[in-house]
Design a protein around this motif. Sequence first.
Motif, PDB file in Angstrom:
ATOM      1  N   ILE A 154       0.838  -1.209   0.000  1.00  0.00           N
ATOM      2  CA  ILE A 154       0.000   0.000   0.000  1.00  0.00           C
ATOM      3  C   ILE A 154       0.868   1.252   0.000  1.00  0.00           C
ATOM      4  CG2 ILE A 154      -1.634   1.353   1.377  1.00  0.00           C
ATOM      5  CD1 ILE A 154      -2.872  -1.308   2.276  1.00  0.00           C
ATOM      6  N   MET A 155       1.946   1.245   0.781  1.00  0.00           N
ATOM      7  CA  MET A 155       2.845   2.395   0.827  1.00  0.00           C
ATOM      8  C   MET A 155       3.475   2.659  -0.538  1.00  0.00           C
ATOM      9  SD  MET A 155       6.249   2.996   3.154  1.00  0.00           S
ATOM     10  CE  MET A 155       7.271   2.004   2.062  1.00  0.00           C
ATOM     11  N   ILE A 156       3.887   1.595  -1.219  1.00  0.00           N
ATOM     12  CA  ILE A 156       4.496   1.734  -2.548  1.00  0.00           C
ATOM     13  C   ILE A 156       3.471   2.264  -3.556  1.00  0.00           C
ATOM     14  CG2 ILE A 156       5.495   0.450  -4.494  1.00  0.00           C
ATOM     15  CD1 ILE A 156       6.761  -1.436  -2.383  1.00  0.00           C
ATOM     16  N   LEU A 157       2.240   1.758  -3.488  1.00  0.00           N
ATOM     17  CA  LEU A 157       1.191   2.213  -4.395  1.00  0.00           C
ATOM     18  C   LEU A 157       0.873   3.691  -4.174  1.00  0.00           C
ATOM     19  CD1 LEU A 157      -1.210  -0.863  -4.272  1.00  0.00           C
ATOM     20  CD2 LEU A 157       0.092  -0.079  -6.256  1.00  0.00           C
ATOM     21  N   LEU A 158       0.873   4.124  -2.924  1.00  0.00           N
ATOM     22  CA  LEU A 158       0.609   5.540  -2.631  1.00  0.00           C
ATOM     23  C   LEU A 158       1.718   6.426  -3.180  1.00  0.00           C
ATOM     24  CD1 LEU A 158      -0.780   5.343   1.027  1.00  0.00           C
ATOM     25  CD2 LEU A 158      -2.047   5.892  -1.061  1.00  0.00           C
ATOM     26  N   GLN A 159       2.966   5.982  -3.053  1.00  0.00           N
ATOM     27  CA  GLN A 159       4.086   6.761  -3.589  1.00  0.00           C
ATOM     28  C   GLN A 159       4.036   6.790  -5.113  1.00  0.00           C
ATOM     29  OE1 GLN A 159       8.025   6.458  -1.905  1.00  0.00           O
ATOM     30  NE2 GLN A 159       7.239   5.381  -0.109  1.00  0.00           N
ATOM     31  N   THR A 160       3.605   5.701  -5.726  1.00  0.00           N
ATOM     32  CA  THR A 160       3.467   5.663  -7.184  1.00  0.00           C
ATOM     33  C   THR A 160       2.357   6.594  -7.650  1.00  0.00           C
ATOM     34  OG1 THR A 160       4.187   3.346  -7.191  1.00  0.00           O
ATOM     35  CG2 THR A 160       3.057   4.154  -9.165  1.00  0.00           C
ATOM     36  N   ALA A 161       1.251   6.655  -6.882  1.00  0.00           N
ATOM     37  CA  ALA A 161       0.110   7.494  -7.244  1.00  0.00           C
ATOM     38  C   ALA A 161       0.499   8.965  -7.287  1.00  0.00           C
ATOM     39  CB  ALA A 161      -1.032   7.283  -6.260  1.00  0.00           C
ATOM     40  N   GLU A 162       1.473   9.371  -6.467  1.00  0.00           N
ATOM     41  CA  GLU A 162       1.914  10.764  -6.474  1.00  0.00           C
ATOM     42  C   GLU A 162       2.482  11.163  -7.830  1.00  0.00           C
ATOM     43  OE1 GLU A 162       4.694  11.275  -3.343  1.00  0.00           O
ATOM     44  OE2 GLU A 162       3.247  10.864  -1.748  1.00  0.00           O
ATOM     45  N   VAL A 163       3.078  10.199  -8.528  1.00  0.00           N
ATOM     46  CA  VAL A 163       3.646  10.464  -9.852  1.00  0.00           C
ATOM     47  C   VAL A 163       2.580  10.401 -10.933  1.00  0.00           C
ATOM     48  CG1 VAL A 163       5.302   9.648 -11.566  1.00  0.00           C
ATOM     49  CG2 VAL A 163       5.867   9.526  -9.133  1.00  0.00           C
TER      50      VAL A 163
END
Length: 207
Positions: A154-163
């Motif tokens: 979930i943390m990785i997906l949230l960081q990806t969503a920022e891009v």
Amino acid sequence: LLTAVAIMLEDGINAPVFYRQTRVGFRGKNFQVVKFRSMRVDAEKAGAQWAQANDTRVTRVGAIVRKLRIDELPQLLNVLRGDMSFVGPRPERPEFVANLSAQIPYYQERHFVKPGITGWAQVCYPYGASEIDAAEKLQYDLYYVKNHSLLFDIMILLQTAEVVDISALCTVCAVLLIDGALSERESAAARWASRNTCGSVLVSGSG
């Protein structure tokens, strides 16, 4: 849809929007990955090669979709097929995997989990374009293999969503820029044809 339109506007309606490529997946099994095409159609006429910074094979639209990782979105089909996960190490080509496995210790261990559309290495490290980059990214991949969990994903997906959040806006801008250039070209052609037509009428009238 906007990405597909932008690719067709730049390269022509008959140019392929998607491309398929063999990648190495879970436990070393090969599969066909699906992505938006971001390079010229003849990009690999000389064979498999690493993508480089400012690679001349990348199209104008391709540069945008690669930067924002929009080219990865069709891999949702691979997730539905079970070849990939949403989060995991980036799947690499068999030619590269064979070479990297021979030179980098523990490289094959990144295949102990399914490859992902995004991943810890993709979030933490710039786009890899060499064996040195692959060795650096492997550290992040192995960390993920050892520590992957739902919370970590979930943390990785949230960081990806920022891009990816601004992807739609940038794609629209790309479409408008390309469409404007095409319209200007068509207008210039029309003006040229009009002048030639007027010239022909004047010539024939004087006779």
